[in-house]
Write a protein that holds these residues in place. Structure first.
Motif, short mmCIF file in Angstrom:
data_model
loop_
_atom_site.label_atom_id
_atom_site.label_comp_id
_atom_site.label_asym_id
_atom_site.label_seq_id
_atom_site.Cartn_x
_atom_site.Cartn_y
_atom_site.Cartn_z
N ARG A 26 0.83 -1.20 0.00
CA ARG A 26 0.00 0.00 0.00
C ARG A 26 0.87 1.26 0.00
O ARG A 26 1.93 1.29 0.62
N GLU A 84 -12.90 7.23 3.82
CA GLU A 84 -13.48 5.90 3.59
C GLU A 84 -14.73 5.72 4.43
O GLU A 84 -15.79 5.33 3.93
N ILE A 88 -16.86 7.12 1.14
CA ILE A 88 -16.72 6.04 0.16
C ILE A 88 -17.52 4.79 0.54
O ILE A 88 -18.18 4.18 -0.30
N ASP A 89 -17.48 4.42 1.82
CA ASP A 89 -18.17 3.19 2.24
C ASP A 89 -19.69 3.30 2.12
O ASP A 89 -20.39 2.29 2.16
N ILE A 91 -21.20 4.35 -0.50
CA ILE A 91 -21.59 4.13 -1.89
C ILE A 91 -21.52 2.63 -2.17
O ILE A 91 -20.52 1.99 -1.83
N GLY A 93 -20.72 -0.86 -3.64
CA GLY A 93 -19.63 -1.35 -4.47
C GLY A 93 -18.25 -0.90 -4.02
O GLY A 93 -17.26 -1.22 -4.66
N ALA A 94 -18.18 -0.16 -2.90
CA ALA A 94 -16.89 0.40 -2.46
C ALA A 94 -15.88 -0.69 -2.12
O ALA A 94 -14.68 -0.51 -2.27
N ASN A 96 -15.85 -3.75 -3.48
CA ASN A 96 -15.72 -4.76 -4.53
C ASN A 96 -14.58 -4.44 -5.48
O ASN A 96 -14.35 -3.28 -5.80
N ALA A 97 -13.91 -5.48 -5.93
CA ALA A 97 -12.91 -5.27 -6.97
C ALA A 97 -13.65 -4.96 -8.27
O ALA A 97 -14.70 -5.54 -8.53
N PRO A 98 -13.13 -4.01 -9.08
CA PRO A 98 -13.80 -3.68 -10.34
C PRO A 98 -13.84 -4.88 -11.28
O PRO A 98 -12.97 -5.74 -11.24
N LYS A 99 -14.90 -4.91 -12.12
CA LYS A 99 -15.04 -6.04 -13.05
C LYS A 99 -14.61 -5.64 -14.46
O LYS A 99 -14.78 -4.52 -14.83
N TRP B 130 -15.77 3.82 -11.25
CA TRP B 130 -16.07 3.14 -9.98
C TRP B 130 -16.09 1.63 -10.14
O TRP B 130 -15.62 0.90 -9.28
N ARG B 131 -16.63 1.13 -11.26
CA ARG B 131 -16.93 -0.29 -11.35
C ARG B 131 -16.15 -1.09 -12.41
O ARG B 131 -16.07 -2.31 -12.31
N VAL B 132 -15.64 -0.42 -13.42
CA VAL B 132 -15.08 -1.18 -14.55
C VAL B 132 -13.56 -1.30 -14.40
O VAL B 132 -12.88 -0.34 -14.05
N LYS B 133 -13.06 -2.48 -14.68
CA LYS B 133 -11.63 -2.75 -14.58
C LYS B 133 -10.86 -1.88 -15.57
O LYS B 133 -11.32 -1.63 -16.67
N GLN B 305 -2.63 6.42 -1.54
CA GLN B 305 -2.98 5.24 -2.32
C GLN B 305 -3.89 5.68 -3.46
O GLN B 305 -4.88 6.36 -3.26
N ARG B 311 -9.34 -1.92 -4.49
CA ARG B 311 -10.77 -1.62 -4.34
C ARG B 311 -10.94 -0.14 -4.01
O ARG B 311 -10.08 0.45 -3.35
N PRO B 312 -12.10 0.46 -4.44
CA PRO B 312 -12.29 1.90 -4.19
C PRO B 312 -12.06 2.30 -2.72
O PRO B 312 -11.46 3.32 -2.45
N ARG B 313 -12.50 1.49 -1.75
CA ARG B 313 -12.38 1.89 -0.35
C ARG B 313 -10.92 1.97 0.11
O ARG B 313 -10.62 2.66 1.09
N SER B 316 -9.59 5.75 -1.07
CA SER B 316 -10.79 6.59 -0.95
C SER B 316 -10.53 8.03 -1.35
O SER B 316 -11.37 8.66 -1.99
#
Lengths: 99, 409
Positions: A26, A84, A88-89, A91, A93-94, A96-99, B130-133, B305, B311-313, B316
């Motif tokens: 990190r 966070e 951020i938390d 929202i 999907g915060a 989740n790893a992006p797809k 936010w969501r797409v790789k 970071q 991950r988004p969190r 942040s």
């Protein structure tokens, strides 16, 4: 400390470098200042300063194009954690790893 | 096809530099007023961005450090902060314009006013971030943006007088009632756009997102040497189409509708449909590039970071910066400011940001501590120094020329 004996140029090798958590990878901030023991000959590095946090030199594990440290209890992610928790938390999907 | 998939980062990066909303209009405008008499500056710009993007990609692959890390490290906290403010403003102004550009593309397709599309466009950009790789967004928008190649097809279909186009390209000076001042103003605008700083921010940070190592040096280079020349080609095709259709008629292009019209003339409804998808993809891709670059630059300056590889969190502050930028875009556009005009003002900040962005890259690319055996050779340094000189000249001349010509009028 494995660093003992290496000659470092504070301006060139330490200041404004990226701090990285040795275990997790990190990103933890920049080196804003350094603390030196001027009594010793040659002067020795005693700590790095990042924001308001003092990082004792023993925490440094590697000095390269970034500086790796073991943060343990040092609070280097205070700002990130606050945002966070408060923004951020909330929202979806915060976490989740992006797809 | 597989090879093309490997270079979409370079293509998407180049789209932001050569065919984002400001450039789409500027390219066509330049074609309609000067023909191909400014084509040389696009070629010059392609070479320049290739030189510095290759360096920044190599630095990332070898050391893992993206461009704003280098800027902060070599310029220090204070000058670094100045560079951050200048380049952040360029990037933010461009983001604002792109959100407007996406909305304008929808207005062209639907007839519904762009101001209604605009919040939707900003939300869609945020959702993708936010969501797409990273690798998916780079592939989708990089490849879809390539649909703008329809301008090259349209040019061929218009069966222009090739000799005349060549004649324009080899006679680099203004004609008719155009002055040297406006010619120089647009030369600097095109050069600045080709080398706009967020390209190297996005490209090098993308290298980190893609986890490049020294094994990926070939990938890095093919991204650079395929992506940016393709961007330049699209840019020249747009100018050439405008040169054929508008220059003889003496029409000065200033709307997106006029930019796309040559494809409709040459290829009918199919051409128009393809170009609209291409414009949407290019502006949306440029919006992603600039929004992410806003987060990358600030995150890297402060050492936070950042990145979509976590991950988004866990990043942040990086995500909050981008949300604020998108919110600012909506608010700015709601004042009904012309999105295309917004990019013109970014030239002012680009002038300050350009030398401060590229000098640290050149220094670090020569630093054996960072680069080991992969530091610059003498020839590359020579070329890079010439470009640094050109950037400096462009920086100094940009603002006076903008005032003298009243932004190219």
């Amino acid at each position: 400390m494995t660093m003992s004996g290496r000659v470092l140029h504070a301006q060139l090798h330490l200041l404004d470098r990226q701090l990285i958590d040795h275990q997790t990878g990190r990103l933890l901030g920049k080196v804003d200042d350094v603390e030196l023991d001027m009594e010793a000959d040659p002067p020795q590095l005693t700590a790095l300063i990042s924001g308001r946090v003092r990082i004792p030199a023993v925490r440094i594990t590697e000095i390269d194009t970034a500086i790796k440290i073991t943060p343990h209890d040092l609070d280097l992610r205070e700002g990130d954690d606050w945002i966070e928790q408060h923004i951020i938390d909330k929202i979806p999907g915060a976490g989740n790893a992006p797809k | 096809v597989k090879k093309l998939l490997g270079v979409t980062l370079g293509i998407l990066t180049a789209i932001g530099g050569f065919v984002d909303i400001g450039d789409l209009v500027t390219n066509a405008l330049v074609g309609s007023r000067f023909g191909l008499r400014l084509a040389w500056i696009v070629v010059l710009g392609v070479i320049g961005i290739c030189v510095y993007a290759e360096m920044s990609g190599r630095v990332v692959a070898i050391s893992g450090r993206p461009v704003f890390d280098l800027i902060r490290e070599r310029l220090g906290r204070r000058t670094g902060l100045f560079a951050l403010i200048a380049s952040f403003l360029v990037t933010l102004l461009t983001l604002i314009a792109e959100i407007g550009g996406v909305a304008l593309a929808f207005e062209l397709a639907s007839g519904v006013n762009y101001l209604l599309w605009m919040p939707l466009a900003a939300f869609a950009v945020w959702l993708v971030i936010w969501r797409v790789k990273f690798s998916s967004l780079e592939t989708v928008f990089g490849l879809l943006g390539l649909l703008l190649i329809v301008f090259a097809v349209a040019l061929w279909k218009l069966s222009p007088d090739w000799g005349q186009l060549l004649n324009q390209a080899t006679n680099p000076h203004p004609t008719g009632h155009e002055s040297w001042a406006t010619y120089a103003y647009y030369a600097i605008a095109l050069f600045g756009a080709a080398m706009t700083p967020y390209e190297v921010f996005f490209f090098s940070s993308g290298g980190v997102e893609e986890k490049w190592t020294s094994k990926d040096l070939v990938t890095t280079r093919s991204n650079v040497f395929i992506g940016f020349p393709l961007g330049g080609l699209l840019s020249l095709s747009i100018a050439a189409c405008a040169a054929v259709l508008y220059l003889p008629a003496g029409i000065k292009v200033d709307t997106l509708g006029q930019v796309t019209l040559p494809t409709a003339v040459a290829l009918g409804k199919v051409g128009l449909a393809i170009v609209l998808i291409g414009v949407f993809a290019a502006t949306f891709g440029a919006a992603l590039e600039t929004a992410l670059s806003c987060g990358y630059t600030i995150g890297q300056y402060f050492g936070w970071q950042w990145g979509k590889f976590v991950r988004p969190r866990e990043a942040s502050r990086f995500h909050v910066v981008m949300m604020i930028c998108l919110a600012l875009s909506i608010l700015t556009l709601l004042t009904a400011v012309d999105p295309v005009k917004v990019t013109e003002y970014s030239v002012v900040f680009a002038a300050m940001a350009l030398p401060l962005t590229y000098l640290p890259i050149l220094i670090i690319a020569n630093d054996p501590d960072y680069m080991g055996d992969h530091k610059n050779g003498a020839v590359l340094n020579f070329v890079a120094l010439i470009y640094l000189g050109l950037l400096l000249v462009a920086s100094i001349a940009a603002i006076p020329l903008m005032i003298i010509t009243r932004a190219g009028q």
